[in-house]
Design a protein around this motif. Structure first.
Motif, PDB file in Angstrom:
ATOM      1  N   LEU A  92      16.392 -25.245 -67.053  1.00  0.00           N
ATOM      2  CA  LEU A  92      15.373 -25.989 -67.285  1.00  0.00           C
ATOM      3  C   LEU A  92      15.078 -27.126 -66.581  1.00  0.00           C
ATOM      4  O   LEU A  92      14.130 -27.601 -66.106  1.00  0.00           O
ATOM      5  CB  LEU A  92      15.132 -26.336 -68.825  1.00  0.00           C
ATOM      6  CG  LEU A  92      15.029 -25.040 -69.883  1.00  0.00           C
ATOM      7  CD1 LEU A  92      15.278 -25.325 -71.357  1.00  0.00           C
ATOM      8  CD2 LEU A  92      13.699 -24.258 -69.439  1.00  0.00           C
ATOM      9  N   THR A 100       6.501 -22.667 -66.602  1.00  0.00           N
ATOM     10  CA  THR A 100       6.823 -23.830 -65.844  1.00  0.00           C
ATOM     11  C   THR A 100       6.124 -23.774 -64.679  1.00  0.00           C
ATOM     12  O   THR A 100       5.974 -24.482 -63.735  1.00  0.00           O
ATOM     13  CB  THR A 100       8.215 -23.682 -65.505  1.00  0.00           C
ATOM     14  OG1 THR A 100       8.721 -22.711 -64.653  1.00  0.00           O
ATOM     15  CG2 THR A 100       9.137 -23.632 -66.628  1.00  0.00           C
ATOM     16  N   TYR A 120      16.442 -21.556 -77.057  1.00  0.00           N
ATOM     17  CA  TYR A 120      15.248 -22.285 -76.593  1.00  0.00           C
ATOM     18  C   TYR A 120      14.548 -22.779 -77.642  1.00  0.00           C
ATOM     19  O   TYR A 120      13.777 -24.085 -77.393  1.00  0.00           O
ATOM     20  CB  TYR A 120      14.745 -21.276 -75.746  1.00  0.00           C
ATOM     21  CG  TYR A 120      14.949 -20.795 -74.288  1.00  0.00           C
ATOM     22  CD1 TYR A 120      14.556 -21.627 -73.280  1.00  0.00           C
ATOM     23  CD2 TYR A 120      15.718 -19.667 -73.958  1.00  0.00           C
ATOM     24  CE1 TYR A 120      15.027 -21.266 -72.096  1.00  0.00           C
ATOM     25  CE2 TYR A 120      16.300 -19.570 -72.884  1.00  0.00           C
ATOM     26  CZ  TYR A 120      15.841 -20.347 -71.812  1.00  0.00           C
ATOM     27  OH  TYR A 120      16.160 -20.001 -70.502  1.00  0.00           O
TER      28      TYR A 120
END
Length: 310
Positions: free
Chosen positions: A60, A222, A274
């Motif tokens: 991440l 993202t 997550y």
């Protein structure tokens, strides 16, 4: 060569088999052996939980840094040395380590190779004692394997596994087993194996697809998916699940149970990790006073509590 992996894996499987045997009073039951395989997978995945969390956090952070990395690549396109130096500086500023992104996978690979090997070894041990798993042309009986041990398991334990059936399908049999092998099981037919193996194969394939879909959805959010990643995403979504179905015909039912258990754990673990990271990020955002500069950590990085002034 990998006995330092095989013996612990075998030991965990042995432990769960003893536990479920005591609870059920039926050590030779196919359900007992199937549960032993399931909890072997769960135990190994639980041991590897922390490395998985570190891997996710690292990935991440890397995704968040992609715009800056692309800017550096464009700025220092003709100077690889300067680019490497700036990349190292950027990674250091954000406590990013490429090794943390790879290490969990490097740890998991030999563990699951060991798990696969131990389950397959119940069949391979028969080669030396003429069980028809590796020598289908010889007229033999499964009982001939009674004098062969397998790591933590005694010869009688091995025989118990070879005799175990789940809904009529031997855990050690596969759809592609030669006719001579099926005859050694007595009243077992190929159809009885298909009726158990095919649902497991389909379930494992579907779980693989949805696990990949959940992971890919987070990548797309993202906006940092490159062409190479896009190709891998398509492979994970469609080719890998199809591969599970195709490969499933050539592995024992016990291995299919491993596939299903592993995929189910992965899906649940991914959702949990997550979700927890997203909750940490929301908590960090709430703690930032309105109008102040953002000090929230990057997605995947653990929020740190500010020290109180004395």
């Amino acid at each position: 060569m990998l006995d330092f992996i095989y013996y612990p894996v075998s030991g965990i499987l042995w432990f769960w088999h003893k536990v479920f045997s005591l609870v059920s009073g039926a050590p030779d039951s196919g359900v007992v052996w199937a549960l032993s395989v399931v909890f072997l997978v769960f135990t190994l995945r639980a041991i590897l939980f922390k490395p998985f969390v570190k891997q996710v956090r690292t990935q991440l952070v890397m995704q968040k840094l992609q715009p800056q990395i692309k800017a550096l690549q464009k700025k220092y396109a003709g100077d690889n040395q300067k680019l490497a130096a700036e990349m190292a500086k950027l990674q250091k500023e954000h406590n990013y380590s490429p090794l943390l992104g790879c290490l969990p996978m490097l740890i998991q690979a030999p563990v699951f190779i060991g798990l696969y090997h131990v389950l397959r070894s119940f069949n391979r041990t028969g080669a030396a004692t003429h069980v028809p798993f590796l020598s289908p042309t010889e007229p033999m009986s499964i009982a001939d394997n009674a004098n062969t041990a397998n790591y933590f398991f005694s010869a009688s334990d091995v025989q118990s596994f070879l005799d175990a059936k789940l809904f009529g399908a031997p855990l050690s049999a596969m759809i592609s087993s030669p006719a001579a092998q099926l005859e050694a099981f007595g009243d077992v037919t190929r159809l009885s194996i298909v009726l158990v193996a095919v649902p497991l194969m389909i379930f494992a394939a579907v779980a693989t697809h949805f696990t990949s879909r959940a992971s890919i959805a987070r990548q797309v959010d993202t906006g940092t998916v490159n062409p190479q990643t896009a190709i891998m995403n398509k492979l994970a979504l469609w080719v890998f699940p199809v591969g599970v179905v195709a490969f499933g015909a050539f592995v024992p039912v016990a291995i299919l149970i491993y596939f299903v258990s592993n995929n189910c754990w992965t899906f649940a673990q991914q959702h949990f990790v997550y979700g927890r990271i997203a909750a940490e990020q929301r908590e960090a955002d709430v703690q930032i006073p309105p109008g102040s500069a953002s000090t929230a950590p990057l997605p995947g990085a653990k929020p740190t509590k500010a020290k109180r002034k004395s």
